[in-house]
Design an enzyme around this catalytic site. Structure first.
Site, short mmCIF file in Angstrom:
data_model
loop_
_atom_site.label_atom_id
_atom_site.label_comp_id
_atom_site.label_asym_id
_atom_site.label_seq_id
_atom_site.Cartn_x
_atom_site.Cartn_y
_atom_site.Cartn_z
N LYS A 72 58.13 47.17 11.87
CA LYS A 72 59.04 46.01 11.91
C LYS A 72 58.46 44.83 11.13
O LYS A 72 59.21 44.02 10.57
CB LYS A 72 59.35 45.62 13.35
CG LYS A 72 60.64 46.21 13.88
CD LYS A 72 60.57 47.67 14.27
CE LYS A 72 61.06 48.68 13.31
NZ LYS A 72 60.96 50.07 13.78
N ASP A 347 57.18 60.24 24.74
CA ASP A 347 57.50 61.20 23.68
C ASP A 347 57.12 62.64 24.06
O ASP A 347 57.77 63.58 23.61
CB ASP A 347 56.75 60.84 22.38
CG ASP A 347 57.42 59.69 21.63
OD1 ASP A 347 58.37 59.08 22.17
OD2 ASP A 347 56.98 59.40 20.49
N HIS A 483 81.02 31.04 21.05
CA HIS A 483 81.55 30.86 19.69
C HIS A 483 80.71 29.82 18.94
O HIS A 483 80.37 28.79 19.53
CB HIS A 483 83.01 30.39 19.75
CG HIS A 483 83.58 30.16 18.39
ND1 HIS A 483 83.92 31.20 17.55
CD2 HIS A 483 83.83 29.01 17.70
CE1 HIS A 483 84.38 30.70 16.42
NE2 HIS A 483 84.33 29.38 16.47
C1 LIG Z 1 57.01 54.56 12.14
C2 LIG Z 1 57.57 54.54 13.53
C3 LIG Z 1 58.43 53.53 13.91
C4 LIG Z 1 58.96 53.50 15.20
N1 LIG Z 1 59.80 52.48 15.52
C5 LIG Z 1 60.33 52.44 16.76
C6 LIG Z 1 61.18 51.38 17.13
O1 LIG Z 1 61.47 50.47 16.34
N2 LIG Z 1 61.68 51.36 18.39
C7 LIG Z 1 61.39 52.35 19.28
O2 LIG Z 1 61.88 52.30 20.41
N3 LIG Z 1 60.58 53.38 18.96
C8 LIG Z 1 60.04 53.45 17.72
N4 LIG Z 1 59.19 54.46 17.39
C9 LIG Z 1 58.91 55.49 18.40
C10 LIG Z 1 57.84 54.98 19.39
O3 LIG Z 1 56.68 54.62 18.67
C11 LIG Z 1 57.51 56.08 20.40
O4 LIG Z 1 58.69 56.53 21.01
C12 LIG Z 1 56.56 55.55 21.45
O5 LIG Z 1 55.37 55.12 20.87
C13 LIG Z 1 56.26 56.61 22.51
O6 LIG Z 1 55.38 56.09 23.45
P1 LIG Z 1 54.38 57.04 24.27
O7 LIG Z 1 53.66 56.14 25.19
O8 LIG Z 1 55.11 58.20 24.80
O9 LIG Z 1 53.40 57.64 23.19
P2 LIG Z 1 52.40 56.98 22.11
O10 LIG Z 1 52.82 55.62 21.73
O11 LIG Z 1 52.27 58.00 21.04
O12 LIG Z 1 51.05 56.84 22.91
C14 LIG Z 1 50.34 57.92 23.40
C15 LIG Z 1 48.88 57.55 23.43
O13 LIG Z 1 48.16 58.54 24.11
C16 LIG Z 1 46.96 58.82 23.41
N5 LIG Z 1 46.50 60.14 23.83
C17 LIG Z 1 46.95 61.35 23.48
N6 LIG Z 1 46.28 62.31 24.14
C18 LIG Z 1 45.38 61.68 24.93
C19 LIG Z 1 44.40 62.12 25.83
N7 LIG Z 1 44.22 63.42 26.07
N8 LIG Z 1 43.66 61.20 26.46
C20 LIG Z 1 43.85 59.87 26.24
N9 LIG Z 1 44.75 59.40 25.37
C21 LIG Z 1 45.51 60.30 24.74
C22 LIG Z 1 47.38 58.69 21.96
O14 LIG Z 1 46.25 58.52 21.12
C23 LIG Z 1 48.25 57.45 22.05
O15 LIG Z 1 47.45 56.30 22.00
C24 LIG Z 1 58.63 54.51 16.12
C25 LIG Z 1 57.75 55.53 15.75
C26 LIG Z 1 57.22 55.55 14.47
C27 LIG Z 1 56.27 56.65 14.09
N1 LIG Z 2 63.89 52.25 15.16
C1 LIG Z 2 63.51 53.25 15.95
O1 LIG Z 2 63.84 53.31 17.12
C2 LIG Z 2 62.63 54.31 15.39
C3 LIG Z 2 62.06 54.15 14.16
C4 LIG Z 2 61.26 55.18 13.68
C5 LIG Z 2 61.04 56.29 14.46
N2 LIG Z 2 61.61 56.42 15.66
C6 LIG Z 2 61.41 57.63 16.45
O2 LIG Z 2 60.47 58.46 15.83
C7 LIG Z 2 60.93 59.80 15.82
C8 LIG Z 2 60.64 60.42 14.49
O3 LIG Z 2 61.45 59.82 13.44
P1 LIG Z 2 61.84 60.67 12.17
O4 LIG Z 2 62.71 59.85 11.30
O5 LIG Z 2 60.63 61.31 11.58
O6 LIG Z 2 62.65 61.88 12.80
P2 LIG Z 2 64.21 62.15 12.97
O7 LIG Z 2 64.29 63.33 13.85
O8 LIG Z 2 64.97 60.93 13.26
O9 LIG Z 2 64.66 62.60 11.48
C9 LIG Z 2 64.04 63.66 10.81
C10 LIG Z 2 64.95 64.09 9.67
O10 LIG Z 2 64.23 65.01 8.87
C11 LIG Z 2 65.06 66.13 8.55
N3 LIG Z 2 64.15 67.26 8.30
C12 LIG Z 2 63.40 67.93 9.20
N4 LIG Z 2 62.67 68.88 8.56
C13 LIG Z 2 62.94 68.77 7.23
C14 LIG Z 2 62.49 69.44 6.06
N5 LIG Z 2 61.59 70.44 6.11
N6 LIG Z 2 62.98 69.07 4.85
C15 LIG Z 2 63.89 68.07 4.77
N7 LIG Z 2 64.36 67.40 5.85
C16 LIG Z 2 63.89 67.74 7.06
C17 LIG Z 2 65.94 66.28 9.77
O11 LIG Z 2 67.12 67.00 9.48
C18 LIG Z 2 66.21 64.80 10.14
O12 LIG Z 2 67.31 64.29 9.44
C19 LIG Z 2 62.41 59.78 16.13
O13 LIG Z 2 62.62 60.65 17.20
C20 LIG Z 2 62.74 58.37 16.48
O14 LIG Z 2 63.31 58.30 17.76
C21 LIG Z 2 62.41 55.45 16.15
#
Ligand SMILES: Cc1cc2nc3c(=O)[nH]c(=O)nc-3n(C[C@H](O)[C@H](O)[C@H](O)COP(=O)(O)OP(=O)(O)OC[C@H]3O[C@@H](n4cnc5c(N)ncnc54)[C@H](O)[C@@H]3O)c2cc1C
Ligand SMILES: NC(=O)c1ccc[n+]([C@@H]2O[C@H](COP(=O)([O-])OP(=O)(O)OC[C@H]3O[C@@H](n4cnc5c(N)ncnc54)[C@H](O)[C@@H]3O)[C@@H](O)[C@H]2O)c1
Length: 503
Positions: A72, A347, A483
């Site tokens: 973001k 997740d 508004h």
């Molecule tokens: C580029 C990107 C942008 C995103 N943008 C958004 C967004 O705008 N809005 C939104 O809602 N979601 C967004 N997401 C998705 C969001 O980041 C995830 O859904 C969220 O982080 C999940 O939270 P979590 O706590 O399940 O896991 P995580 O945030 O992945 O945290 C899990 C933690 O557990 C740790 N861990 C793993 N195994 C162990 C272990 N054995 N012992 C101790 N620690 C461990 C990991 O290292 C990590 O620190 C985005 C994801 C990505 C990749």
């Molecule tokens: N703003 C947000 O809330 C936000 C932002 C970023 C990520 N996320 C979370 O992170 C997760 C991962 O995001 P993402 O965009 O990687 O996954 P996604 O599941 O949203 O999209 C993955 C895309 O890749 C395509 N795909 C998969 N395998 C492929 C291949 N071999 N070749 C070509 N296309 C292929 C799929 O058809 C799909 O359209 C999502 O589940 C999302 O909820 C959330």
């Protein structure tokens, strides 16, 4: 923040210590300290539970360090660059600007600094609330109530254990990631360079958000999508609008129904990245691209390896841990038993890969632990894609809602609000976009809302609350909206649903 191994925390921590009944080291041990684990820890302390998190030296997890927060920040900075370079738009507001430049290092530092700041806040909140933070990674030992600190080898006991290990990027076979020229979001968020031409494999949330960042900073983008349509998980009507506003108006082209079957890293400025593509149906080679960089955004997989799940009798499916509505771990995905005292949130359970869903599930698990039965209503959890303009949604797509209505025997209603008819949007010169409300005509209840337009991510909250509370379109149509605000786009849609005019 923390000394090696086990971390002593504030005076509240020691008061929590004194509450322990002696049978276990902790009431609750949480493995993973992303937003899910952190949310669970804070709520557990609010219930006066003696709480430990095994943080794996990664407080904040994906969202804070490699996800929502830095992405973001990149979107905010690059969005401003786009805005300030859009001379036609600015002139329509009576503004003239000279040349607009940016510093790649400066934007990258903004993302990094923000992530560090938020991480620091999270660390302080854990300490302040008396959560014991174990630095090492945690693993189940196979014996009930036990968690092994993989760093020190020490075993702790807890009455309840919450698994919150999150997810990691999925890289399809054949793709070699060097995190320099071929990278996942982990590498992209550091913005090591701004490629002239970048291929993005996958047109989901991550692909779309990064196409927004890259095109704002001057890159050309090629999407490679395996399914026949771009943005396959979005509502079709919204995806079509998104294609018009976010793809066709920008230097973006795309290939659909193709897999990137072989991706070989290059050397910046010297050797291109090569991408071989095959047809998704015939599996025949269709094209080879040579680009400056390739981002792999093909979804995420659970980070559940090497944490003792098998020893504890938990059978995962593609790494996902099965849970029931209360977030209790089930031993199997089909017909498994509840594993007493073990919970999984975020997740890793695959219910909804969103930050706010993870923390809501963490809070819910703790509610169940303290004996107040609770289930997160996932149908009311909103989501947003932070492109310019934003896309947001709650509930099923229209295509899914049509199927649901047919199957369950109710009548689907549909109403639309428009940004082009909204004074605030027009004042901003941002009249593109729609808000679509899907509702049950028999009960009036809102089933889903899909929005594309300025600040769609903020507008969805009112709709998500309506879905959660079962508010009807009749009730919503009589609620007064400020508004002139963008919220009147929703007002128009709610009023339209009951045949009222908003003008
Ligand atoms: C580029 C990107 C942008 C995103 N943008 C958004 C967004 O705008 N809005 C939104 O809602 N979601 C967004 N997401 C998705 C969001 O980041 C995830 O859904 C969220 O982080 C999940 O939270 P979590 O706590 O399940 O896991 P995580 O945030 O992945 O945290 C899990 C933690 O557990 C740790 N861990 C793993 N195994 C162990 C272990 N054995 N012992 C101790 N620690 C461990 C990991 O290292 C990590 O620190 C985005 C994801 C990505 C990749
Ligand atoms: N703003 C947000 O809330 C936000 C932002 C970023 C990520 N996320 C979370 O992170 C997760 C991962 O995001 P993402 O965009 O990687 O996954 P996604 O599941 O949203 O999209 C993955 C895309 O890749 C395509 N795909 C998969 N395998 C492929 C291949 N071999 N070749 C070509 N296309 C292929 C799929 O058809 C799909 O359209 C999502 O589940 C999302 O909820 C959330």
């Amino acid at each position: 923040f923390q000394s090696a191994g086990f971390v002593r925390t504030s005076s509240r921590a020691s008061s929590a210590m004194s509450m322990a009944d002696g049978e276990f080291d902790f009431d609750v041990a949480i493995i993973g300290c992303g937003v899910g684990g952190h949310g669970a820890a804070l709520h557990a302390r609010a219930q006066d539970l003696k709480t430990a998190v095994f943080a794996g030296e990664d407080v904040g997890g994906t969202c804070v360090n490699r996800g929502c927060v830095p992405s973001k920040a990149l979107l905010a900075a690059s969005g401003r660059v786009r805005e300030m370079r859009d001379t036609a738009h600015l002139e329509s507001l009576g503004i003239e600007v000279g040349e607009v430049n940016y510093s790649r290092e400066g934007i990258a530092a903004h993302a990094k600094n923000l992530a560090n700041r938020v991480k620091g806040n999270l660390e302080m909140s854990l300490v302040g609330l008396g959560v014991d933070v174990v630095e090492g990674r945690g693993a189940l030992t196979g014996k009930p109530h036990e968690v092994l600190d993989q760093k020190t080898g020490k075993v702790y006991t807890a009455k309840d254990i919450i698994l919150a290990p999150g997810s990691i990027p999925f890289v399809p076979p054949g793709i070699t990631v060097d995190e320099k020229t071929v990278y996942t979001s982990d590498g992209a968020l550091e913005l090591p360079f701004v490629p002239e031409w970048v291929a993005i494999v996958g047109s989901g949330y991550i692909g779309l958000e990064f196409s927004d960042v890259y095109t704002a900073l001057g890159s050309e983008v090629t999407f490679i999508e395996a399914l026949p349509l771009l943005m396959p998980t979005f509502d079709r009507e919204i995806a079509k609008q998104a294609e018009r506003l976010l793809i066709r108006e920008r230097p973006i082209d795309y290939r659909t129904n193709v897999f990137a079957s072989e991706v070989t890293p290059g050397i910046p400025g010297e050797k291109p990245v090569t991408i071989k593509m095959i047809d998704a149906d015939t599996k025949e080679h269709v094209e080879t691209l040579e680009v400056d960089a390739c981002m792999v955004a093909t979804g995420r997989v659970p980070n559940t390896a090497n944490m003792g799940l098998e020893d504890a009798g938990i059978e995962t499916q593609r790494g996902f841990v099965a849970v029931n509505g209360k977030m209790q771990v089930l031993t199997k995905h089909d017909g498994g038993d509840v594993l007493p005292g073990v919970w999984c949130i975020g997740d890793a359970n695959g219910k909804m890969m969103l930050a706010h869903a993870a923390s809501a599930q963490g809070i819910s698990a703790v509610e169940n632990i303290v004996g107040r039965p609770h289930e997160v209503d996932h149908a009311a959890v909103p989501a947003a894609c932070f492109t310019h303009p934003e896309i947001s949604m709650v509930g099923p797509t229209e295509e899914q809602a049509i199927e649901m209505a047919e199957k369950e025997g109710w009548t689907l209603g549909k109403s639309q609000g428009n940004f082009r008819a909204n004074s605030k949007a027009l004042a901003e010169g941002e009249g593109n976009g729609i808000a679509k409300v899907l509702f049950n005509k028999d009960t009036g209840k809102v089933v889903a809302v899909h929005i594309i337009g300025l600040h769609a991510a903020d507008l969805i909250q009112e709709c998500a609350n309506a879905v959660a509370a079962g508010t009807t379109v009749q009730e919503l149509s009589m609620m007064v909206h400020t508004h002139p605000t963008l919220s009147e786009v929703m007002d128009e849609a709610f009023k339209g649903a009951v045949g009222m005019s908003s003008h």
